[in-house]
Design an enzyme around this catalytic site. Sequence first.
Site, PDB file in Angstrom:
ATOM      1  N   PHE A  92       0.820  -1.215   0.000  1.00  0.00           N
ATOM      2  CA  PHE A  92       0.000   0.000   0.000  1.00  0.00           C
ATOM      3  C   PHE A  92       0.860   1.274   0.000  1.00  0.00           C
ATOM      4  CE2 PHE A  92      -2.342   2.770   3.252  1.00  0.00           C
ATOM      5  CZ  PHE A  92      -3.022   3.491   2.289  1.00  0.00           C
ATOM      6  N   THR A 146       3.790 -11.117  -1.161  1.00  0.00           N
ATOM      7  CA  THR A 146       2.988 -11.882  -0.207  1.00  0.00           C
ATOM      8  C   THR A 146       1.498 -11.621  -0.493  1.00  0.00           C
ATOM      9  OG1 THR A 146       2.757 -10.117   1.417  1.00  0.00           O
ATOM     10  CG2 THR A 146       4.769 -11.458   1.541  1.00  0.00           C
ATOM     11  N   ASP A 201      12.891 -11.999  -1.460  1.00  0.00           N
ATOM     12  CA  ASP A 201      12.491 -11.984  -0.058  1.00  0.00           C
ATOM     13  C   ASP A 201      13.593 -11.297   0.753  1.00  0.00           C
ATOM     14  OD1 ASP A 201      11.945 -12.832   2.677  1.00  0.00           O
ATOM     15  OD2 ASP A 201      10.563 -14.277   1.763  1.00  0.00           O
ATOM     16  N   ALA A 256       7.260  -5.398   4.987  1.00  0.00           N
ATOM     17  CA  ALA A 256       6.944  -5.858   6.342  1.00  0.00           C
ATOM     18  C   ALA A 256       5.651  -6.642   6.309  1.00  0.00           C
ATOM     19  CB  ALA A 256       6.785  -4.659   7.290  1.00  0.00           C
ATOM     20  N   GLU A 257       5.457  -7.437   7.344  1.00  0.00           N
ATOM     21  CA  GLU A 257       4.118  -7.907   7.682  1.00  0.00           C
ATOM     22  C   GLU A 257       3.497  -6.771   8.479  1.00  0.00           C
ATOM     23  OE1 GLU A 257       2.465 -10.559   6.855  1.00  0.00           O
ATOM     24  OE2 GLU A 257       4.058 -11.614   5.801  1.00  0.00           O
ATOM     25  N   SER A 258       2.289  -6.336   8.089  1.00  0.00           N
ATOM     26  CA  SER A 258       1.812  -5.047   8.601  1.00  0.00           C
ATOM     27  C   SER A 258       0.458  -5.087   9.309  1.00  0.00           C
ATOM     28  CB  SER A 258       1.724  -4.049   7.437  1.00  0.00           C
ATOM     29  OG  SER A 258       0.654  -4.404   6.561  1.00  0.00           O
ATOM     30  N   THR A 299       6.510   2.609  12.510  1.00  0.00           N
ATOM     31  CA  THR A 299       5.158   2.959  12.914  1.00  0.00           C
ATOM     32  C   THR A 299       5.146   3.675  14.260  1.00  0.00           C
ATOM     33  OG1 THR A 299       3.066   1.987  13.639  1.00  0.00           O
ATOM     34  CG2 THR A 299       4.982   0.601  13.845  1.00  0.00           C
ATOM     35  N   ASP A 300       4.105   4.447  14.508  1.00  0.00           N
ATOM     36  CA  ASP A 300       3.938   5.064  15.831  1.00  0.00           C
ATOM     37  C   ASP A 300       3.543   4.029  16.885  1.00  0.00           C
ATOM     38  OD1 ASP A 300       1.308   4.613  14.987  1.00  0.00           O
ATOM     39  OD2 ASP A 300       0.625   6.670  15.324  1.00  0.00           O
ATOM     40  N   GLU A 301       3.173   2.813  16.436  1.00  0.00           N
ATOM     41  CA  GLU A 301       2.724   1.800  17.399  1.00  0.00           C
ATOM     42  C   GLU A 301       3.860   1.339  18.319  1.00  0.00           C
ATOM     43  OE1 GLU A 301       0.044  -1.193  15.904  1.00  0.00           O
ATOM     44  OE2 GLU A 301      -0.522   0.067  14.220  1.00  0.00           O
ATOM     45  N   TYR A 326       3.008  -7.318  16.323  1.00  0.00           N
ATOM     46  CA  TYR A 326       3.395  -6.441  15.201  1.00  0.00           C
ATOM     47  C   TYR A 326       4.285  -5.301  15.687  1.00  0.00           C
ATOM     48  CZ  TYR A 326       3.021  -2.539  11.929  1.00  0.00           C
ATOM     49  OH  TYR A 326       3.309  -1.470  11.109  1.00  0.00           O
ATOM     50  N   SER A 327       3.801  -4.546  16.685  1.00  0.00           N
ATOM     51  CA  SER A 327       4.570  -3.362  17.087  1.00  0.00           C
ATOM     52  C   SER A 327       5.892  -3.762  17.739  1.00  0.00           C
ATOM     53  CB  SER A 327       3.745  -2.452  17.995  1.00  0.00           C
ATOM     54  OG  SER A 327       3.242  -3.137  19.112  1.00  0.00           O
ATOM     55  N   LYS A 341       8.274  -4.403  14.925  1.00  0.00           N
ATOM     56  CA  LYS A 341       8.734  -3.149  14.308  1.00  0.00           C
ATOM     57  C   LYS A 341       9.713  -2.428  15.246  1.00  0.00           C
ATOM     58  CE  LYS A 341       7.665  -1.528  10.890  1.00  0.00           C
ATOM     59  NZ  LYS A 341       8.145  -1.682   9.475  1.00  0.00           N
ATOM     60  N   ASN A 360      -2.057   5.133   8.006  1.00  0.00           N
ATOM     61  CA  ASN A 360      -2.238   5.637   6.641  1.00  0.00           C
ATOM     62  C   ASN A 360      -3.600   5.221   6.103  1.00  0.00           C
ATOM     63  OD1 ASN A 360       0.829   5.992   4.854  1.00  0.00           O
ATOM     64  ND2 ASN A 360       0.648   5.892   7.075  1.00  0.00           N
TER      65      ASN A 360
HETATM   66  N1  LIG Z   1      -0.291   1.062   6.764  1.00  0.00           N
HETATM   67  C1  LIG Z   1      -0.065   1.841   7.809  1.00  0.00           C
HETATM   68  O1  LIG Z   1      -0.967   2.539   8.275  1.00  0.00           O
HETATM   69  C2  LIG Z   1       1.313   1.918   8.422  1.00  0.00           C
HETATM   70  C3  LIG Z   1       1.489   2.760   9.501  1.00  0.00           C
HETATM   71  C4  LIG Z   1       2.757   2.852  10.056  1.00  0.00           C
HETATM   72  C5  LIG Z   1       3.827   2.165   9.514  1.00  0.00           C
HETATM   73  N2  LIG Z   1       3.618   1.328   8.463  1.00  0.00           N
HETATM   74  C6  LIG Z   1       4.784   0.621   7.922  1.00  0.00           C
HETATM   75  O2  LIG Z   1       4.934   0.987   6.560  1.00  0.00           O
HETATM   76  C7  LIG Z   1       5.434  -0.112   5.801  1.00  0.00           C
HETATM   77  C8  LIG Z   1       4.517  -0.396   4.636  1.00  0.00           C
HETATM   78  O3  LIG Z   1       3.207  -0.655   5.139  1.00  0.00           O
HETATM   79  P1  LIG Z   1       2.015  -1.044   4.157  1.00  0.00           P
HETATM   80  O4  LIG Z   1       0.757  -0.708   4.853  1.00  0.00           O
HETATM   81  O5  LIG Z   1       2.296  -0.505   2.809  1.00  0.00           O
HETATM   82  O6  LIG Z   1       2.185  -2.645   4.143  1.00  0.00           O
HETATM   83  P2  LIG Z   1       1.556  -3.700   3.139  1.00  0.00           P
HETATM   84  O7  LIG Z   1       1.232  -4.886   3.985  1.00  0.00           O
HETATM   85  O8  LIG Z   1       0.492  -3.089   2.302  1.00  0.00           O
HETATM   86  O9  LIG Z   1       2.761  -4.063   2.155  1.00  0.00           O
HETATM   87  C9  LIG Z   1       3.888  -4.765   2.572  1.00  0.00           C
HETATM   88  C10 LIG Z   1       4.659  -5.221   1.333  1.00  0.00           C
HETATM   89  O10 LIG Z   1       5.843  -5.885   1.798  1.00  0.00           O
HETATM   90  C11 LIG Z   1       6.000  -7.072   1.063  1.00  0.00           C
HETATM   91  N3  LIG Z   1       6.696  -8.064   1.890  1.00  0.00           N
HETATM   92  C12 LIG Z   1       6.246  -8.668   3.011  1.00  0.00           C
HETATM   93  N4  LIG Z   1       7.139  -9.543   3.476  1.00  0.00           N
HETATM   94  C13 LIG Z   1       8.205  -9.490   2.635  1.00  0.00           C
HETATM   95  C14 LIG Z   1       9.460 -10.146   2.589  1.00  0.00           C
HETATM   96  N5  LIG Z   1       9.807 -11.068   3.509  1.00  0.00           N
HETATM   97  N6  LIG Z   1      10.319  -9.819   1.607  1.00  0.00           N
HETATM   98  C15 LIG Z   1       9.980  -8.899   0.668  1.00  0.00           C
HETATM   99  N7  LIG Z   1       8.800  -8.255   0.640  1.00  0.00           N
HETATM  100  C16 LIG Z   1       7.914  -8.545   1.614  1.00  0.00           C
HETATM  101  C17 LIG Z   1       4.597  -7.534   0.723  1.00  0.00           C
HETATM  102  O11 LIG Z   1       4.578  -8.395  -0.406  1.00  0.00           O
HETATM  103  C18 LIG Z   1       3.890  -6.211   0.472  1.00  0.00           C
HETATM  104  O12 LIG Z   1       3.968  -5.824  -0.888  1.00  0.00           O
HETATM  105  C19 LIG Z   1       5.557  -1.278   6.773  1.00  0.00           C
HETATM  106  O13 LIG Z   1       6.893  -1.358   7.192  1.00  0.00           O
HETATM  107  C20 LIG Z   1       4.657  -0.890   7.932  1.00  0.00           C
HETATM  108  O14 LIG Z   1       5.116  -1.448   9.132  1.00  0.00           O
HETATM  109  C21 LIG Z   1       2.381   1.190   7.909  1.00  0.00           C
END
Ligand SMILES: NC(=O)c1ccc[n+]([C@@H]2O[C@H](COP(=O)([O-])OP(=O)(O)OC[C@H]3O[C@@H](n4cnc5c(N)ncnc54)[C@H](O)[C@@H]3O)[C@@H](O)[C@H]2O)c1
Length: 344
Positions: free
Chosen positions: A11, A34, A57, A81-83, A130-132, A155-156, A159, A185
């Site tokens: 995302f 993933t 990966d 990340a796993e999110s 993340t802020d978490e 998760y947090s 991170k 986000n």
């Molecule tokens: N979405 C939010 O509101 C938010 C808020 C704070 C921080 N974040 C951080 O921002 C980053 C992106 O978040 P997002 O919401 O876009 O996440 P998302 O889950 O939409 O996307 C994560 C992407 O990472 C890839 N991925 C996962 N494991 C992988 C691996 N082992 N190797 C390579 N690629 C891998 C997935 O295929 C995916 O495309 C993350 O680090 C998350 O912790 C997100």
Amino acid sequence: MKLLVTGGAGFIGSAVVRQALADGHEVVNLDALTYAACLENLALVAGHPGYAFVKADIRDQAVLETVFAEHAPDAVMHLAAESHVDRSIDGPGAFIETNVLGTYALLQAARGYWQDKGRPESFRFHHISTDEVFGSLGPEGKFTETTPYDPRSPYSASKASSDHLVRAWHETYGLPVLLTNCSNNYGPYHFPEKLIPVVILNALAGQPIPVYGAGENVRDWLYVEDHAAALLLVMQKGRVGRSYNIGGENEARNIDLVRMICALLDEMKPADRPYSSLISFVADRPGHDLRYAIDPTRIREELGWRPSVTLEEGLRRTVRWYLDNEAWWRPLLERDGVGRRLGA
Ligand SMILES: NC(=O)c1ccc[n+]([C@@H]2O[C@H](COP(=O)([O-])OP(=O)(O)OC[C@H]3O[C@@H](n4cnc5c(N)ncnc54)[C@H](O)[C@@H]3O)[C@@H](O)[C@H]2O)c1
């Protein structure tokens, strides 16, 4: 600059890739694809001459080393990340593996590449977090960059671990790192397991709109394109070794957010009854943090960044986007776990 973006099919990562290319950067998108990935997020830029995709990966250090050698990036923006907090409750192992061990492998590969190049000062390793990691706030106060870490979900905690590793690689090896910790986000291309798309898509399907607990949890909502702009700014202008909190200046209780979305849908796609009649309170998430709020003073004063949209405007754009892009979200409803209650 040539950017190696990890998680660029997700995302936020895909918003970064689209904006970086529009700004004139070259991008290598490294993603394992993933369940959360959608290469369709990049359909508009897939043929761009400055764009390359590598399916890999981040846990595989040997593969990462070949990617660094082949593409020679000027900077890494690490978003893979796993999110999803609910998934981390059901299956924490994947979060430890990708968020902790994957970040470790990426740091090692980046360090080797940077050292082999003669430790250029201009190199950047930008870790997106993340802020978490700061835990949960009461009704008052906000997270600053010096708030002590207090993660409370798998998760947090994963991170927070990765943040500590990134700082350690700066202090110990001198790797030129940057960190950002952002709030929740939202916006176009948000995977339909997260709150805002769930609300929109359940409402459109006439299904109950699940709200955890009493809907009292407060989040500070950040429009994803504003976030991508902030990340690119920090990557270019941020002070090495420093972290920046990025927030939307848009705090809302979940229940108020859900009601705002229902009101927008009533206006944009009227049904025979108000969408808010579908709101259904369900069992709360275990350990659900009450409130997150970001104090954005540092990024505003040092880098001059502020969010460009209000929550009202960002939600309006987001609802419009989901109404116009059913071909994007419809197939994602078939992915594993989507539409099911997780982490209960
Ligand atoms: N979405 C939010 O509101 C938010 C808020 C704070 C921080 N974040 C951080 O921002 C980053 C992106 O978040 P997002 O919401 O876009 O996440 P998302 O889950 O939409 O996307 C994560 C992407 O990472 C890839 N991925 C996962 N494991 C992988 C691996 N082992 N190797 C390579 N690629 C891998 C997935 O295929 C995916 O495309 C993350 O680090 C998350 O912790 C997100």
